[in-house]
Scaffold this motif. Sequence first.
Motif, mmCIF file in Angstrom:
data_model
loop_
_atom_site.group_PDB
_atom_site.id
_atom_site.type_symbol
_atom_site.label_atom_id
_atom_site.label_comp_id
_atom_site.label_asym_id
_atom_site.label_seq_id
_atom_site.Cartn_x
_atom_site.Cartn_y
_atom_site.Cartn_z
ATOM 1 N N HIS A 249 0.798 -1.295 -0.212
ATOM 2 C CA HIS A 249 0.125 0.105 0.199
ATOM 3 C C HIS A 249 0.870 1.395 0.057
ATOM 4 C CE1 HIS A 249 -3.465 -2.558 0.902
ATOM 5 N NE2 HIS A 249 -2.463 -3.331 2.147
ATOM 6 N N ASP A 272 0.148 -4.246 -4.024
ATOM 7 C CA ASP A 272 -1.367 -3.295 -3.723
ATOM 8 C C ASP A 272 -0.433 -1.859 -4.059
ATOM 9 O OD1 ASP A 272 -3.220 -2.153 -4.354
ATOM 10 O OD2 ASP A 272 -3.872 -0.795 -1.859
ATOM 11 N N PRO A 308 -6.636 -3.300 -4.694
ATOM 12 C CA PRO A 308 -7.438 -2.401 -4.990
ATOM 13 C C PRO A 308 -6.763 -1.290 -5.445
ATOM 14 C CG PRO A 308 -7.829 -3.458 -2.762
ATOM 15 C CD PRO A 308 -6.559 -3.681 -3.133
ATOM 16 N N SER A 309 -5.620 -0.437 -5.103
ATOM 17 C CA SER A 309 -4.749 0.542 -5.580
ATOM 18 C C SER A 309 -4.113 0.967 -6.278
ATOM 19 C CB SER A 309 -3.764 1.307 -4.011
ATOM 20 O OG SER A 309 -4.752 1.443 -3.204
ATOM 21 N N ARG A 337 -4.170 -8.439 -10.415
ATOM 22 C CA ARG A 337 -5.051 -8.570 -9.016
ATOM 23 C C ARG A 337 -5.424 -10.014 -9.367
ATOM 24 N NH1 ARG A 337 -9.329 -4.827 -6.375
ATOM 25 N NH2 ARG A 337 -8.994 -6.611 -5.106
ATOM 26 N N ARG A 406 -6.987 -7.538 0.453
ATOM 27 C CA ARG A 406 -7.623 -6.246 0.853
ATOM 28 C C ARG A 406 -6.795 -5.070 0.675
ATOM 29 N NH1 ARG A 406 -9.811 -10.433 4.233
ATOM 30 N NH2 ARG A 406 -8.061 -9.751 6.230
ATOM 31 N N GLN A 408 -5.505 -0.632 1.241
ATOM 32 C CA GLN A 408 -5.917 -0.168 0.062
ATOM 33 C C GLN A 408 -4.711 1.027 0.847
ATOM 34 O OE1 GLN A 408 -9.628 2.472 -0.746
ATOM 35 N NE2 GLN A 408 -9.611 2.486 1.693
#
Length: 456
Positions: A249, A272, A308-309, A337, A406, A408
């Motif tokens: 992240h 991510d 997700p990012s 992903r 999962r 972000q």
Amino acid sequence: MFKRVFAGLSLTAMAAAGLLLTPLSGAAKPAAPAAPAPVLAFPGAQGWAAVTPGGRGGRIIKVTTLAGDGPGSLREAINASGPRIIVFEVGGVIDLDTKTLVVKESFVTIAGQTAPSPGITIIRGGMDVSAHDVVMQHIRIRSGEAGRPKKSGWEEDSFSTQGGAWNVIVDHCTLTWATDENMSASGPRFTGKTPDEWRAGASHAVTFSNNIVAEGLAWSTHFKIEHSKGSLIHDNTSDILIIGNLYAHNYERSPLFKGGVRGVIVNNLIYDPGQRALHYNLMAEEWAGHEYQLGQMVAVGNVLRAGPSTPDQLAFLEIGGYGDLEFYGRDNIAVDRIGRPLPMFGRYTTSPAKIIVVKKPPLWPLGLAPLAAVDVQQSVLAKAGARPWDRDYDDVRLIADVAEGRGQIIDSEDAIHGYPHPKPTSRPFNPDDWNLFDMTPRRPDVLDAGAKAKGT
């Protein structure tokens, strides 16, 4: 020089590499005494810094308070002079109140593994190292916004080397929520007149191993606003090993090599990323009047997983700026992903800068044996970060999110729950429980006993 070059290399491996001299011919000669094996900072230490003694042989300094400064504080122990091993008789949160910890005195070991559960977490500040022969293990640094307004200029690295710092190891630490970089190696670009002098004046012989480097804050207090960054490896830094870390992240810089950097990136899990994962950038504006230096990057056995990012178009390694990069890569995995391959190379420049792919590593720490990339995720998620036997809530949360795809990029620690506030604990330090030579426990139950600390 011998110690640095041959760190971690067994005599058998040296012989196989032709590094031990033998008679060419003639009668047998008495065997020369075997050279002593290099002495590592701790079992498993790797890279050009692997043989640093840290504070070995120095006095034991006990941290007895969670206060940010004053008698018995971590700051007082860090500011002490001479070889020293810093141990902890307290566990909990140290609030720096925006006053950075600066390690200027060399020959120090910071042994966070000695703290009672929940270990040591540093908030509202970070740590800079401008010394040599420094070992830090099992410390959490969660810098955060420190209550400052957005775009206010609070630009704090969770951890960074500075100046010509060398023989530095940061191992099994958690470095998150920075408003600048989470974990960096920095220093002046041009100390002296020659490229060799530039490299000597920048950080060199640095190992970043088995750390969690995550959740750099994006739209936060940095004057430039967006600044969710993993690791900046500053211009002309050399002999740096980045191994076994979890990058998660961060918008970019996982890691970024600036102009002329020479380093090795092995067995890291990058999850991510935002617009970039690994990248190289020599900025012409910063090198005006100086001859561009060829960067050298070796990347072996790393895993990049989109999250997700992550944008749809992302490459494992991208080049920007104006200088060329010599690159050796092997056994790296990069997927989106749902597991589809991502490209290995990309660029974010229209300049003639290029990635020069070579068939042999231009540099490699002797004795380093990488894991296969397919084994990296399991290894990193099991081992990375501070006190894997006693992880705090945020490390558990982060690792669970990485495993399940999962999470972000975040703008503030308040997007999670704010700073941690565990109950302070205390436990006397017993030197008989530890091998003071390398700060490993004498018995397996020593670490478990830390969970039985007395609340204060």
